[in-house]
Design an enzyme around this catalytic site. Structure first.
Site, PDB file in Angstrom:
ATOM      1  N   HIS A 158       2.581  -4.998   0.386  1.00  0.00           N
ATOM      2  CA  HIS A 158       3.661  -5.891   0.770  1.00  0.00           C
ATOM      3  C   HIS A 158       3.426  -7.243   0.136  1.00  0.00           C
ATOM      4  O   HIS A 158       2.276  -7.669   0.026  1.00  0.00           O
ATOM      5  CB  HIS A 158       3.725  -6.038   2.299  1.00  0.00           C
ATOM      6  CG  HIS A 158       5.029  -6.576   2.771  1.00  0.00           C
ATOM      7  ND1 HIS A 158       5.291  -7.922   2.798  1.00  0.00           N
ATOM      8  CD2 HIS A 158       6.156  -5.950   3.174  1.00  0.00           C
ATOM      9  CE1 HIS A 158       6.523  -8.090   3.224  1.00  0.00           C
ATOM     10  NE2 HIS A 158       7.073  -6.917   3.460  1.00  0.00           N
TER      11      HIS A 158
ATOM     12  N   ASP B 127       8.162   0.841   5.843  1.00  0.00           N
ATOM     13  CA  ASP B 127       8.858   2.017   5.338  1.00  0.00           C
ATOM     14  C   ASP B 127       8.002   3.273   5.331  1.00  0.00           C
ATOM     15  O   ASP B 127       8.495   4.364   5.049  1.00  0.00           O
ATOM     16  CB  ASP B 127       9.370   1.742   3.913  1.00  0.00           C
ATOM     17  CG  ASP B 127      10.504   0.738   3.931  1.00  0.00           C
ATOM     18  OD1 ASP B 127      11.298   0.789   4.872  1.00  0.00           O
ATOM     19  OD2 ASP B 127      10.578  -0.094   3.022  1.00  0.00           O
TER      20      ASP B 127
END
Ligand code: CMC
Length: 428
Positions: free
Chosen positions: A307, A364
């Protein structure tokens, strides 16, 4: 602490003010840098070090794995609030009272009719069209059916636009899904809660009743809350920058949907599931895929890992992982994909490459497994993400306009040819 930073360029010192946020984040205010230095700018591709705005909506500490909407922790909101309360909180800044909440829901319901002509647009798409392309186009098309632009300075006007899009967007989502499934379009049932109605609009069969399953309702409600905002990510920044030209709300949202589509952003949930399926089809050898992810000559990345901001566990991933276990357990689904995901996660968390780069599972990684358990096809996953992110985009668009932010227009450092003479075509 000093409240200025000094930058020295060619022996000339310039004092730049520091900005301190309420969570003690420090930023150097470079708004006067160019004029003070006769043309010097900063360059930061991907905006890794650049704050595009000051915002009071979402706080994120990527080092500690903290996420809060308007000061409330994501863990508490996911546990105690419902999606519409969170939407209200994000957009208007405070949790709604019972009265405000009921009115908000009623007003949204009253706006949940979509012009019949939108069906003609939907009809023109081939069935194989990716649902993200369809939903982005339909959202943009709403502008044509609701041409008056929002007067952001009028609270009433802004409120009307908020309930209008929150009312119509789930209908567009459900229709996008039903068109793909070859099902007749449905308007759902306004006597239901927001999330219940979304599920009914998506799944009701023309020849039978739809029975609500509380496990699915709770799971979807939680997923929508977890996706509802994430400060200045790619799609949100897109919404803000498109809106900064004073393009309308629906047009800005449509641009945000397009930005979300990419596999490095919201499209990762689809990519994760496709990756897990591919590993399963390839015999379940997670080690092979770990090696591919680490091989710099191989473009493969471990989808759902890493991320830009979190250098720790994504707090949303923790909640979703637990929810995936519960939902699949409650539904009695034994999905081998979940085992592959857990195996991959374990290996990655112990692997030096991932440890060194602080790559953790992101939101996700597990969300697709829940969507799949709910019977939602893979290419609809990112649309479900958009459904959740909608209030965040609206809140950010509203904030940007209320703060009267200038049009977004970055500069560049030109690296092309310097001035040269034009050569006529016959002499080239
Ligand atoms: N698999 C393998 N290596 C990775 C991964 C990954 N998933 N993510 C980052 N790296 C490596 C990358 O190769 C680089 O290595 P090196 O320093 O040796 O060159 C290092 O880690 C830093 O990566 P980066 O690409 O510079 O980091 P970034 O902040 O630009 O990218 C990211 C962040 C999310 C785009 C990236 O981690 C990624 O592509 N992840 C997979 C896609 C994904 O899951 N996206 C969803 C993000 S969360 C939800 C959302 O945003 O919507």
């Amino acid at each position: 602490m000093a409240n200025t930073a000094t930058i020295e360029i060619n022996g000339q010192k310039n004092e730049l003010p520091l900005i301190k946020g309420t969570e003690n984040e420090i930023a150097i205010d470079i708004t006067k840098l160019r004029s003070a230095t006769e043309g010097v700018i900063t360059v930061d591709p991907g905006y890794k070090n650049t704050g595009s705005c000051e915002s009071a909506i979402t706080f994120l500490d990527g080092e500690k794995g903290i996420l809060r909407y308007r000061g409330y922790s994501i863990e508490e909101l996911a546990e105690k609030a419902d999606f519409l309360e969170v939407a209200y909180l994000l957009i208007f800044g405070e949790l709604p009272t019972k009265e405000q909440n009921d009115k908000f829901h009623d007003d949204i319901k009253a706006e949940s009719i979509v012009d019949e002509d939108v069906k003609k647009i939907l009809d023109a798409f081939p069935k194989a069209a990716h649902p993200m392309g369809v939903i982005s186009s339909l959202t943009s098309a709403l502008t044509a059916f609701n041409p008056s632009s929002v007067n952001v300075d009028s609270e009433e006007d802004m409120y009307k636009s908020v309930v209008r899009i929150l009312g119509k967007f789930p209908v567009l989502v459900a229709w996008t899904f039903r068109k793909k499934e070859g099902l007749p379009l449905d308007y759902g049932d306004n006597s239901l809660g927001y999330v219940e109605n979304i599920l009914k609009m998506m799944f009701v069969k023309p020849n039978g009743e739809y029975t609500q399953n509380q496990i699915l309702v709770d799971a979807l409600d939680k997923l929508l809350i977890l996706h509802a905002d994430h400060e200045q990510n790619c799609s949100t920044s897109t919404v803000r920058i498109v809106g900064s030209s004073h393009a309308g709300l629906f047009a800005s949202l449509s641009a945000g949907i397009s930005a979300l589509w990419g596999p490095l952003h919201g499209g990762a949930n689809q990519a994760v599931l496709e990756m897990l399926e591919a590993i399963k089809a390839d015999g379940g050898d997670t080690k092979k895929y770990m090696a591919k992810a680490k091989d710099k000559s191989d473009p493969f990345r471990l989808m759902g890992f890493g991320h830009r901001v979190y250098k720790n566990f994504d707090p949303r991933a923790r909640i979703i992982k637990k929810a995936a276990d519960e939902v699949l357990g409650d539904l009695g689904i034994d999905d081998p994909i979940l085992d592959i995901a857990k195996g991959l996660e374990k290996e990655a968390l112990e692997d030096q490459y991932f440890v060194d780069r602080r790559l953790y599972p992101n939101v996700d990684f597990y969300s697709g497994i829940i969507y799949r358990g709910m019977g939602i096809p893979t290419d609809m996953f990112t649309v479900m993400f958009a459904l959740g992110r909608l209030p965040g985009w609206i809140a950010q668009w509203r904030e940007m306009r209320l703060r009267k932010e200038p049009i977004g227009r970055p500069r560049q450092v030109y690296i092309g040819e310097t001035a040269r003479e034009f050569v006529p075509i016959e002499k080239r």
